[in-house]
Design an enzyme around this catalytic site. Structure first.
Site, short mmCIF file in Angstrom:
data_model
loop_
_atom_site.label_atom_id
_atom_site.label_comp_id
_atom_site.label_asym_id
_atom_site.label_seq_id
_atom_site.Cartn_x
_atom_site.Cartn_y
_atom_site.Cartn_z
N GLU A 47 56.29 30.31 70.54
CA GLU A 47 56.44 31.49 69.50
C GLU A 47 56.30 32.48 70.89
O GLU A 47 55.13 33.05 70.99
CB GLU A 47 55.35 31.71 69.00
CG GLU A 47 54.60 30.41 67.42
CD GLU A 47 54.02 31.28 66.97
OE1 GLU A 47 55.05 31.34 65.32
OE2 GLU A 47 53.38 32.07 66.40
N GLY A 74 56.50 39.31 64.36
CA GLY A 74 56.10 39.92 63.66
C GLY A 74 56.66 41.54 63.61
O GLY A 74 56.17 42.14 63.90
P1 PGA Z 1 56.56 36.58 62.17
O1 PGA Z 1 54.93 36.02 62.70
O2 PGA Z 1 57.20 35.14 61.53
O3 PGA Z 1 55.62 37.81 61.52
O4 PGA Z 1 56.95 36.76 63.74
C1 PGA Z 1 55.39 34.41 63.26
C2 PGA Z 1 53.59 33.52 63.35
O5 PGA Z 1 52.88 34.65 64.06
O6 PGA Z 1 53.34 32.48 63.55
#
Ligand code: PGA
Length: 253
Positions: free
Chosen positions: A163, A169
Site C-alpha cells: 500500500e 485515501g
Molecule cells: P483507501 O485505503 O482504499 O481509502 O485508499 C486503503 C487502506 O488504507 O487500506
C-alpha cells in the site's frame, strides 16, 4: 494466480456495531454467488463481537497488541480477537506507522503473536511519496519486510499488502507499472528470506484508492492477488462491485 484472491474491507474508525452488522448481512446477501474470492470484513474492534460469518467471508481486526494480557490500557490482545471469531489481523498499516509511530520492531512482535495464535497477519508495507521521489522505494519495502518478518520461519500464514502511502485515501492509484514493479520486488525479497517456501501460494495484495472504476485494471496486473480496500469498502455498492470484478477477472488470470 495461485493464491486464492482476497478482497478485504478496512473500515478504519467507521461504523457502529449495529451498522457493521447490517452492512455485513446485506453484503453477504448480495454476494451469494461468490465463492472464488475470500472476502474479509475488518470493522473496528467493537464491531467484531457477536458477528458471525461463513465461507467465503471472514472477519479481521485492524490492529492488536503482542502481549496476551496485562496493563496495556486501550489495547486488545490476539486471544481476545480470536474469541470473537477473527481470522485475520492487519499489522503495520500506514496510519499505524505514521500517525501512531509504530516501528518495525513493534510490527514484528505483533506478527509473531498473530501467527502464534494461528491467525493470519495482513502485513502492510509501502513507501511515502518522498521516499519514492528520492529513489528509496526498494530499500523501504525491503526493510519493512525483513524487519517485520524477523524470526518468522514460514510463509504459510501470511498476506502481504503493498500500500503506497501516497495512494491511501488520496484518490491517486499506483500505476500498473508501479504495482507490478513493487509486487515483483516483494516476491524477490520473500523468496530470498524464505528460501524453502512456495512464494506463489502467499497472497500479495494491493491497497490504495481501489474503486470499482480501477479494480479491473489493477486486478489484471500480474502478481496482484487481491485488494485491501479502505474508502470504497464503506459503501455496499462499491465494495460488492469490487468483489464481483475480482471474481470475474480471476477466471482469466
Ligand atoms: P483507501 O485505503 O482504499 O481509502 O485508499 C486503503 C487502506 O488504507 O487500506
Amino acid at each position: 494466480m495461485v493464491a486464492t484472491p482476497i478482497v478485504a474491507g478496512n473500515w478504519k474508525m467507521n461504523k457502529t456495531p449495529t451498522e457493521a452488522c447490517s452492512f455485513i448481512q446485506e453484503s453477504v446477501n448480495l454476494l451469494l454467488d461468490i465463492d472464488r474470492v475470500k472476502v474479509i470484513f475488518l470493522p473496528p474492534f467493537t464491531g467484531l463481537f457477536d458477528m458471525h460469518v461463513e465461507h467465503p467471508f471472514s472477519l479481521g481486526a485492524q490492529n492488536c497488541h503482542w502481549e496476551d494480557q496485562g496493563a496495556f490500557t486501550g489495547e486488545i490482545s490476539v486471544g481476545m480477537l480470536k474469541d470473537c471469531g477473527v481470522s485475520y489481523v492487519i499489522v503495520g498499516h500506514s496510519e499505524r506507522r505514521h500517525v501512531f509511530s509504530e516501528t518495525n520492531d513493534w510490527i514484528n512482535r505483533k506478527v509473531k503473536a498473530i501467527i502464534a495464535a494461528d491467525l493470519i497477519p495482513i502485513l502492510c508495507i509501502g513507501e511515502t511519496f518522498e521516499q519514492r521521489k528520492s529513489g528509496q522505494t526498494n530499500q523501504v519495502l525491503e526493510e519493512q519486510l525483513q524487519d517485520g518478518l524477523e524470526m518468522i520461519n514460514s510463509l504459510e500464514k501470511l498476506v502481504v499488502a503493498y500500500e503506497p502511502v501516497w495512494a491511501i485515501g488520496t484518490g491517486i492509484t499506483a500505476s500498473v507499472e508501479q504495482v507490478s514493479g513493487a509486487l515483483s520486488l516483494v516476491r524477490d525479497i520473500l523468496s530470498i528470506q524464505f528460501s524453502d517456501s512456495n512464494i506463489d501460494n502467499s497472497p500479495i495484495i494491493y491497497g490504495g484508492s481501489v474503486t470499482p472504476t480501477n479494480a479491473e485494471e489493477l486486478i489484471s496486473v500480474p502478481g496482484v492477488d487481491g485488494f485491501l480496500v479502505g474508502g470504497a469498502s464503506l459503501n455496499i455498492e462499491s465494495f460488492t462491485s469490487i468483489i464481483k470484478i475480482v471474481d470475474k477477472i480471476i477466471l482469466n488470470k
